[in-house]
Design a protein around this motif. Sequence first.
Motif, short mmCIF file in Angstrom:
data_model
loop_
_atom_site.label_atom_id
_atom_site.label_comp_id
_atom_site.label_asym_id
_atom_site.label_seq_id
_atom_site.Cartn_x
_atom_site.Cartn_y
_atom_site.Cartn_z
N ALA A 81 0.81 5.65 -10.57
CA ALA A 81 0.29 4.73 -11.58
C ALA A 81 0.74 5.17 -12.97
N PHE A 118 2.22 -0.45 -10.51
CA PHE A 118 0.93 -1.14 -10.54
C PHE A 118 0.83 -2.09 -9.36
N LEU A 119 -0.32 -2.04 -8.67
CA LEU A 119 -0.54 -2.95 -7.55
C LEU A 119 -1.67 -3.91 -7.89
N ALA A 138 2.16 1.96 -3.39
CA ALA A 138 1.10 2.46 -4.30
C ALA A 138 0.60 3.83 -3.88
N GLY A 139 0.99 4.29 -2.68
CA GLY A 139 0.66 5.66 -2.28
C GLY A 139 -0.67 5.82 -1.57
N ARG A 140 -1.15 4.79 -0.89
CA ARG A 140 -2.45 4.88 -0.25
C ARG A 140 -2.45 5.91 0.90
N PRO A 165 -1.37 8.49 -5.60
CA PRO A 165 -1.46 7.15 -6.21
C PRO A 165 -1.60 7.20 -7.73
N GLU A 166 -2.42 8.15 -8.24
CA GLU A 166 -2.62 8.18 -9.69
C GLU A 166 -1.36 8.63 -10.43
N TYR A 175 0.83 -1.21 0.00
CA TYR A 175 0.00 0.00 0.00
C TYR A 175 0.86 1.26 0.00
#
Lengths: 249, 487
Positions: free
Chosen positions: A76, A81-82, A48-50, A72-73, A45
Amino acid sequence: MLEIKDLHVNVHGKEILKGLSLKVPPGEVHAIMGPNGAGKSTTSYTLAGRAGYEVTSGEIGFHGEDVTALSPEERAARGIFLAFQYPMEIPGVTSMNFLKTAMNSQAKLRGEPELDAAQFLRRVRAAAKELNISEEMLKRPLNVGFSGGEKKRNETLQMALLKPRLAILDEMDSGLDIDAMKLVAEGVNKLRAPDRSFLVITHYQRLLDYITPDVIHILSDGKIVLSGDKSLALQLEEKGYDAVINKAA
Amino acid sequence: MSEETNTLQDLADQKYKYGFVSDIESELAPKGLSEEVIRFISAKKDEPDWLLQYRLDAYRRWLTLEEPAWARLRYPRIDFQDAYYYAAPKSDKDGPKTLDEVDPELLRTYEKLGIPLHEREVLAGVQERKVAVDAVFDSVSVVTTFKKELAKVGVVFCPISEALKTHPDLVRQYLGTVVPATDNFYATLNAAVFSEGSFVYIPPGVRCPMELSTYFRINAAKSGQFERTLIIADKGSHVSYLEGCTAPQRDENQLHAAVVELIAMDDAEIKYSTVQNWYPGDENGKGGIYNFVTKRGDCRGDHSKISWTQVETGSAITWKYPSCILRGDNSVGEFYSIAIANHLQQADTGTKMLHLGKNTTSRIISKGVSAGKAQNTYRGLVSVHAKADGARNFTQCDSLLLGDRCGAHTVPYIQSKNPKAILEHEATTSKISDDQLFYCLSRGIPTEEAVALIVNGFCREVLQQLPMEFAVEAQKLVGISLEGSVG
């Protein structure tokens, strides 16, 4: 190239990652294994930058750029990619529509032109065929009523189409029987490429029978305690986490 | 406060694209409401005496009525004397004969709104089918397109004031037969002061060759709009009709009290779609349209069908219950609704399905989305009368909440006097979860687009009911209405 330096991460005010360092060169497959509560999901997480996964110190470097502060975007769009352990259901939004929105959003963030409808359809159909995903499944609402295997195959399809430079697979094998796991692993193996690295996060060794890693890291209490080749997984299988970790410490 | 509410809490500026004011000189009726004003409106429209009497009777009755207070809506008392009941562009003295005679400022207004008034233009849709438009500006119709082409197959599509001259018997025969002047406070007010709206008549056996659409625009300050629409589908005919509406951004509230009557004879079908985008007020609840509307369809003939589809995104206050009277045997009523309320908007909307005939079926799909501090209520009635053997209803009410300061309420009434009726009711309430949002973000879809995607998915069953020409627009509108609803 992913380069994590001395990463400390708090979740709900509690420190979970306590100085994680890791390097994954392009083209390589690295596995992170570890007992429950070691910080495996927190690692995926955080990468992915949560929101809510607060980096208190350290750095996540990705192809020479510090991405620690990126949304997160944005990550991406840079190719992180998670693949989720539990992919989310989005009622009323077809897989097809979701894929198109995701691909076009990333293109927009990168300043590239969006795909036209015909190009998009051609790509989706080709990728779906590779993964044994039917046209009918693409028209169903995303993950709604999908079996465990279908959900993971759909994650793999998203990966194939979004073409990430780093794919993080979070407990890809959870909830899958052997046949479903083989199918998913096969899909992942097809996506291995010299400019793409993988971080396979798993509790059990069995997934690594099908996705062979170049390096295995053992995560315990928020940091990597041991790294080695794939024989490490077999040791773990034989002796259990406690024995291997204690020996390392 | 949870992570999700942190993400969703900052309800900021919703951008209302249609808030501009057109600089057009208006001719107004004297302010307020009186018999003189009603005579003024009737004279302006050069109406027959029976209609003036109809209006005056309604007005006298209205004076004795109290405003209904049962809806879950809170707003200051409306001063009905502080409004203009008739406003018309001054240039429109005798009514323009062709588009060339229409005030260019008016044409520019509709251009800005994206409404095609030139017949060579068509709405950008997948198939680029033709859409006939009646454009109503304040209290008058500016222009109606494709009239000649429609006349070839016998379809009448014109402003109701014109229909009173060209088809007086039809209007007199049907006006007020579905929503009588005595129906309710706002319908009675409408009967007294209505000024414009569309009239549609589809002759027996005719399938209307194009979508019909009326576009309502309130422009003048302190004016209300009280339109009246009457659609008659004769035996075996078919028509699809769409209305759209916008208004300038003004600080004071403006009143809109419309009445729509639909009549479907044997084997006839009417599909009525609304994209309601009146100015909703600002993020502090200042301004916006008060929308008190009575819409009712009468499935008068056997095997007839009336289908309502509404996308309600605008208005400060929405009070609206498009209904079906299922009088004919085997008749079908449908209600598909999306109601989106953001900021301080309040919506109290739903439907009534009255099963009178045998084997009548109805279907209700309602999707309510609340954001900000908005309150969204579904209020519905399914009523089955004793003789309605074989009646069936299916109702599904889903609510979606964004953030934790808004409200969703569901008030379904079910009354059955027939023991054999089959009635089903399903209801759900959900929130956009943080997990869903993060899933979208991690795929590169930014927050606002992710919310629009999830909400559109939630509304899909209803959006699918819209004519293709408008479905794309409606999907965009869903996204725009929720702009600023996430931080």
